[in-house]
Design an enzyme around this catalytic site. Structure first.
Site, PDB file in Angstrom:
ATOM      1  N   TYR A  93      10.575 -97.188-105.451  1.00  0.00           N
ATOM      2  CA  TYR A  93      10.497 -96.938-106.891  1.00  0.00           C
ATOM      3  C   TYR A  93      11.702 -97.509-107.633  1.00  0.00           C
ATOM      4  O   TYR A  93      11.577 -97.987-108.767  1.00  0.00           O
ATOM      5  CB  TYR A  93      10.358 -95.441-107.158  1.00  0.00           C
ATOM      6  CG  TYR A  93       8.934 -94.966-107.002  1.00  0.00           C
ATOM      7  CD1 TYR A  93       7.944 -95.328-107.921  1.00  0.00           C
ATOM      8  CD2 TYR A  93       8.559 -94.191-105.920  1.00  0.00           C
ATOM      9  CE1 TYR A  93       6.633 -94.920-107.760  1.00  0.00           C
ATOM     10  CE2 TYR A  93       7.238 -93.780-105.746  1.00  0.00           C
ATOM     11  CZ  TYR A  93       6.286 -94.150-106.676  1.00  0.00           C
ATOM     12  OH  TYR A  93       4.974 -93.747-106.518  1.00  0.00           O
ATOM     13  N   GLU A 117      -1.228 -85.508 -80.701  1.00  0.00           N
ATOM     14  CA  GLU A 117      -1.549 -86.540 -81.690  1.00  0.00           C
ATOM     15  C   GLU A 117      -1.874 -85.956 -83.056  1.00  0.00           C
ATOM     16  O   GLU A 117      -1.366 -86.425 -84.084  1.00  0.00           O
ATOM     17  CB  GLU A 117      -2.734 -87.386 -81.209  1.00  0.00           C
ATOM     18  CG  GLU A 117      -3.222 -88.383 -82.249  1.00  0.00           C
ATOM     19  CD  GLU A 117      -4.468 -89.145 -81.816  1.00  0.00           C
ATOM     20  OE1 GLU A 117      -5.056 -89.820 -82.679  1.00  0.00           O
ATOM     21  OE2 GLU A 117      -4.854 -89.076 -80.634  1.00  0.00           O
ATOM     22  N   ASP A 124      -6.421 -88.440 -78.484  1.00  0.00           N
ATOM     23  CA  ASP A 124      -7.841 -88.780 -78.395  1.00  0.00           C
ATOM     24  C   ASP A 124      -8.047 -89.862 -77.339  1.00  0.00           C
ATOM     25  O   ASP A 124      -7.163 -90.705 -77.100  1.00  0.00           O
ATOM     26  CB  ASP A 124      -8.355 -89.313 -79.735  1.00  0.00           C
ATOM     27  CG  ASP A 124      -8.473 -88.242 -80.803  1.00  0.00           C
ATOM     28  OD1 ASP A 124      -8.553 -87.047 -80.443  1.00  0.00           O
ATOM     29  OD2 ASP A 124      -8.495 -88.596 -81.997  1.00  0.00           O
TER      30      ASP A 124
END
Length: 395
Positions: A123, A216, A269
């Protein structure tokens, strides 16, 4: 006592590796001043020219996976191959200017003895130089350009990690002169990991855990924390809510150094993204190649694994997406998953298993998420972890 981060390079046999130094603000300011003076000297010479900025090449072709001589940890490094940013080439002219802009901002931050996040820096640059910075990605890449140019860590530049990570379980944390935080009493939300790496480095850590479990997904972390699995299986739970940020990796590495006897087990996963997350914790990432070795840990793949599919209902198997196949292709070509014929028996089979599981994912064209285990009940995750620990002989 010597800072272990500074001595880590001694444990790797290849001396042609390039790494980023952790340096005091005065040294970083001096490096920036030298870069500016060299640039001005060239401009003021009788035959002025715009010099190129030589940056360590962060492409995968320049990455190397090196195994420590006295440790089981293998890490991603970059070798001394350079790329350039030049004002004289149209495709790199803006990138050339961005490097100087970011160095200017970092110099100001260091003079003021402040720390900023990448988001805050974006920014500031967006307002200061809108013609050159239009996205966060441009800022992130330019920060890595500065790291590659000055060969110093991002933290040394005054850039603080933005953390998404959480920790829960059998861990007491205490900053110097502050109250003790009991991570087992932080509820399902866990304790937020600070983005200030200096604070993480100075933490006083105590635990009676027997395992560190890297999770995860945030939702799975919350389920395990709510069920207080860390009491059933004496453990510390840690999550980055997906792809690991630097602060979470740093804390995990800090825990590994503080408690070297604790196995670090990953629950991800069964898909290419899950394996990519595990590999990032275990080896580091190419994009962070100059610093990756500082955050690498000897993480073991607990699950989900291919042998778990027999307990998963068929309807829970989901077809791989194009993004999955893209990640799989990248992993297969990655240096870290190449089988080294000279690898020791303790490390070689793990790499071959990773590749084999990835090949099976692609051949089957399917993926399985951890939530599929809820088929056996919402309280099954703790039982699953305990069973896998016994099967893998981590007890």
């Amino acid at each position: 006592m010597e800072d272990p981060r500074k001595s880590s390079m001694r444990f790797f046999s290849d001396q042609n590796l390039c790494h980023a130094d952790i340096l005091p603000p005065s040294e970083i300011r001096a490096r920036i001043e030298v870069a500016v003076l060299n640039f001005l000297r060239i401009l003021a010479s009788p035959t002025p020219a715009i010099s190129d900025l030589p940056l360590i090449n962060r492409r995968s072709s320049n990455s190397r996976a090196c195994k420590g001589l006295l440790t089981q940890v293998s890490c991603i490094f970059l070798s001394h191959s350079f790329c350039t940013r030049s004002l004289m080439r149209a495709n790199t002219a803006k990138a050339f200017i961005r490097v100087w802009k970011v160095m200017e901002m970092c110099f100001g931050v260091l003079v003021q003895e402040k720390r900023v996040t990448q988001r805050e820096l974006f920014y500031k640059l967006l307002c200061d130089s809108p013609d050159y910075f239009t996205s966060q990605l441009q800022v992130n890449r330019t920060i890595q350009d500065v790291v590659a140019l000055l060969q110093c860590s991002r933290y040394s530049l005054g850039i603080m990690a933005s953390s998404r990570g959480l920790v829960a379980g059998r861990l007491l944390l205490q900053e110097p002169n502050q109250e003790v935080v009991d991570c087992s009493e932080c509820g399902l939300s866990g304790h937020a990991i600070s983005g200030d790496l200096n604070r993480l480095e100075t933490l006083i850590l105590k635990t009676d855990a027997r395992y560190i479990i890297v999770v995860e997904k945030h939702a799975i972390f919350q389920r395990l924390a709510e069920d207080r699995v860390f009491n059933q299986i004496p453990s510390i739970l840690i999550t980055a809510k997906g792809y690991p940020d630097i602060a979470t990796r740093f804390l995990l590495h800090r825990l590994a150094r503080a408690f070297p006897g604790l196995p670090i087990l990953a629950l991800v996963d069964w898909n290419p993204a899950g394996l990519a997350i595990l590999c990032t914790f275990k080896f580091g990432s190419i994009g962070m190649g100059l610093e990756a070795y500082r955050y690498a840990c000897n993480v073991k793949w607990l699950g989900l694994r291919v042998d778990d599919l027999e307990m998963i209902p068929e309807q829970s198997l989901v077809p791989l997406k194009p993004r999955d196949l893209q990640i799989a292709k990248s992993l297969m070509s990655s240096e870290v998953l190449q089988v080294n014929p000279l690898a020791t028996q303790s490390s070689g089979p793990f790499i071959e298993n990773y590749r084999r599981e990835l090949e099976i994912m692609v051949q089957h064209g399917q993926r399985v998420e951890i939530e599929a285990l809820y088929f056996h009940g919402y309280d099954y995750l703790g039982k699953y972890i305990a069973k896998k620990i016994v099967q893998a002989n981590y007890i």
